[in-house]
Enzyme design. Structure first.
Site, short mmCIF file in Angstrom:
data_model
loop_
_atom_site.label_atom_id
_atom_site.label_comp_id
_atom_site.label_asym_id
_atom_site.label_seq_id
_atom_site.Cartn_x
_atom_site.Cartn_y
_atom_site.Cartn_z
N ASN A 8 0.87 -1.16 0.00
CA ASN A 8 0.00 0.00 0.00
C ASN A 8 0.92 1.22 0.00
OD1 ASN A 8 -1.81 2.03 0.45
ND2 ASN A 8 -2.81 1.06 2.21
N HIS A 191 -13.16 2.38 -0.06
CA HIS A 191 -13.13 1.35 1.00
C HIS A 191 -13.73 0.04 0.50
CE1 HIS A 191 -13.31 4.58 4.45
NE2 HIS A 191 -12.06 4.27 4.16
N ASP A 293 -9.60 12.16 16.74
CA ASP A 293 -9.58 10.85 17.38
C ASP A 293 -10.83 10.65 18.25
OD1 ASP A 293 -9.05 8.58 19.02
OD2 ASP A 293 -6.90 8.84 18.59
P1 AMP Z 1 -8.55 3.49 11.28
O1 AMP Z 1 -8.58 4.58 10.23
O2 AMP Z 1 -9.46 2.35 10.96
O3 AMP Z 1 -7.17 3.08 11.67
O4 AMP Z 1 -9.20 4.16 12.59
C1 AMP Z 1 -8.51 5.12 13.33
C2 AMP Z 1 -9.45 5.81 14.30
O5 AMP Z 1 -10.09 4.84 15.14
C3 AMP Z 1 -8.76 6.74 15.28
O6 AMP Z 1 -8.56 8.01 14.73
C4 AMP Z 1 -9.74 6.78 16.42
O7 AMP Z 1 -10.67 7.81 16.18
C5 AMP Z 1 -10.49 5.47 16.35
N1 AMP Z 1 -10.20 4.58 17.47
C6 AMP Z 1 -9.15 3.74 17.63
N2 AMP Z 1 -9.24 3.09 18.81
C7 AMP Z 1 -10.36 3.53 19.42
C8 AMP Z 1 -11.02 3.27 20.66
N3 AMP Z 1 -10.52 2.38 21.55
N4 AMP Z 1 -12.17 3.93 20.94
C9 AMP Z 1 -12.68 4.81 20.07
N5 AMP Z 1 -12.12 5.11 18.89
C10 AMP Z 1 -10.97 4.48 18.57
#
Ligand code: AMP
Length: 407
Positions: A8, A191, A293
């Protein structure tokens, strides 16, 4: 052997994963970042692979990190090969049978995994018009990988491919048809690899054939999209011409009245690039709540912070609107799945997104939803009319599978 190297490639990063498709396991993976900058970072993780039926705690994996300047994608591949040589697994002893490349935009041309010929490279390059940030970076990775792995087939797996089954009514924007045709403006959806993987894993988990199953998949990560999947085919999805459309995301606004853009150009004096950055990089949870986040947003909302609270409410409001719309498009729903960073981890988001669907018998079980765990799991109550699942996505495994299927 069924080992595939999955690549990627971003504009300044290279993510790689060595996947054993037969064992459905990542053997090793890594991330090389800040390519072309003064100092780059390298991380390489060697995984302990479970035997069938066994789960191995992630803490047993061994991670190696390093910092050094990396001039370009060609050098990044040298660095990757050095990581395998130094830390394993031994690529020379078990060379991958193929290299699978994530390619963001396949336009209306590519609807399945495609062996990369010189003509396909030209097509990917030409599609950079539609994905100026992504396709050139993907192509840089392809060219460097072809130099590093000259003797194996390379396959492109497109993020848009799964959505090529959208019916015209779903992919057509209601604008001047000739303008749309000339500029190839339509919804493409993104996606796709994740939505395909999750909808297939969900069907397998509930033990029902994909055929005839009406599913909604919420991919909620930093980027977020939702797809209605009817009988295994994507029939509606929230991202459109670009990944900007649809849900509220970490830094993207999602749906917005296009006239806001005209207004900010005319009255706010913002140029095209500034508007692009505003809606793609400084909106969504970040723009509303000061952080992209969801963990921060939830913690601050729980502590009574009003801006975080509003950001959360807007996020949930949009999820509910899409759930309702997609249930209407599908004429009902059998399985709803949540995946990616937020979808896999934020129990509150899952519960709140579906909280208003009690009238049609959708019931999330609070204890099951709160429980953390690896692998696919059911969070709906036994008497729920709809199966609600958490399905950890695995785009690397899906790309590896599709790569094998194409060679
Ligand atoms: P991804 O793009 O799938 O890697 O998702 C990343 C996002 O997941 C982060 O920016 C967070 O907002 C969210 N995230 C990761 N861990 C948690 C958690 N334990 N609780 C809530 N949101 C989370």
């Amino acid at each position: 052997m069924s080992v595939v190297l999955v690549i990627n490639s971003g504009s300044s990063s290279l993510k790689y994963s060595l996947v054993d498709v037969e064992r459905e396991a990542e053997l090793a993976g890594g991330l090389i970042e800040r390519i072309g900058q003064q100092s780059g970072t390298v991380s390489h993780t060697v995984r302990v692979v479970a035997r069938p039926g066994e789960t191995v705690p992630a803490m047993l994996d061994v991670r190696h990190s390093d910092e050094r300047p990396i001039a370009d994608h060609g050098e990044a591949f040298d660095v990757m090969l050095q990581q395998f040589a130094a830390h394993g697994p031994d690529l020379a002893g078990h060379p991958p049978v193929a290299v699978g490349h994530r390619v963001v935009h396949g336009g209306a041309r590519f609807f399945e995994p495609t062996p990369i010929t010189p003509l396909v490279e030209i097509n990917i390059d030409e599609l950079s018009v539609l994905a100026p940030l992504h396709n050139p970076a993907n192509l840089a990775g392809i060219r460097a990988a072809k130099a590093a792995f000259a003797d194996v087939p390379h396959v492109a797996v497109f993020d848009t491919a799964f959505h090529q089954t959208l019916p015209p009514a779903a992919y057509t924007y209601a604008i001047d048809a000739e303008v749309a045709r000339n500029h190839r403006i339509r919804r493409y959806g993104f996606h796709g690899t994740s939505h395909k993987y999750v909808s297939e894993a969900a069907a397998a988990f509930v033990g029902r054939p994909l055929d005839g199953l009406r599913q909604i998949v919420f991919h909620l990560g930093n980027g977020a999209s939702v797809t209605a999947v009817d009988g295994g085919r994507s029939v509606e999805t929230s991202m459109g011409f670009t990944p900007l459309e649809g849900l509220v995301m970490g830094t993207r606004s999602g749906d917005i009245d296009a006239a806001v853009v005209f207004h900010l150009a005319r009255r706010g004096g913002l140029g095209t690039d500034q508007l692009d950055a505003l809606l793609n990089k400084r909106s969504g949870l970040l723009g509303l709540g000061g952080s992209n986040d969801m963990r921060d947003i939830l913690a601050r909302r729980d502590a009574g912070d009003e801006t975080a609270s509003l950001a959360y409410d807007v996020y949930i409001h949009r999820l509910r609107a899409y759930a309702g719309a997609y249930i209407a498009q599908l004429g009902g729903v059998d399985v709803i799945s949540f995946t990616a960073g937020v979808g896999e981890n934020a129990a509150a988001v899952r519960a709140d997104a579906l909280a208003t669907l009690g009238f049609m018998g959708v019931r999330v079980d609070a204890d099951r939803n709160a429980e953390r765990g690896a692998g696919t799991r059911r969070i709906s109550a036994d008497d729920s009319s709809v199966e609600v699942l958490v399905v950890p996505t695995d785009e690397e495994l899906e790309i590896a599978r599709q790569t094998l299927s194409a060679i």
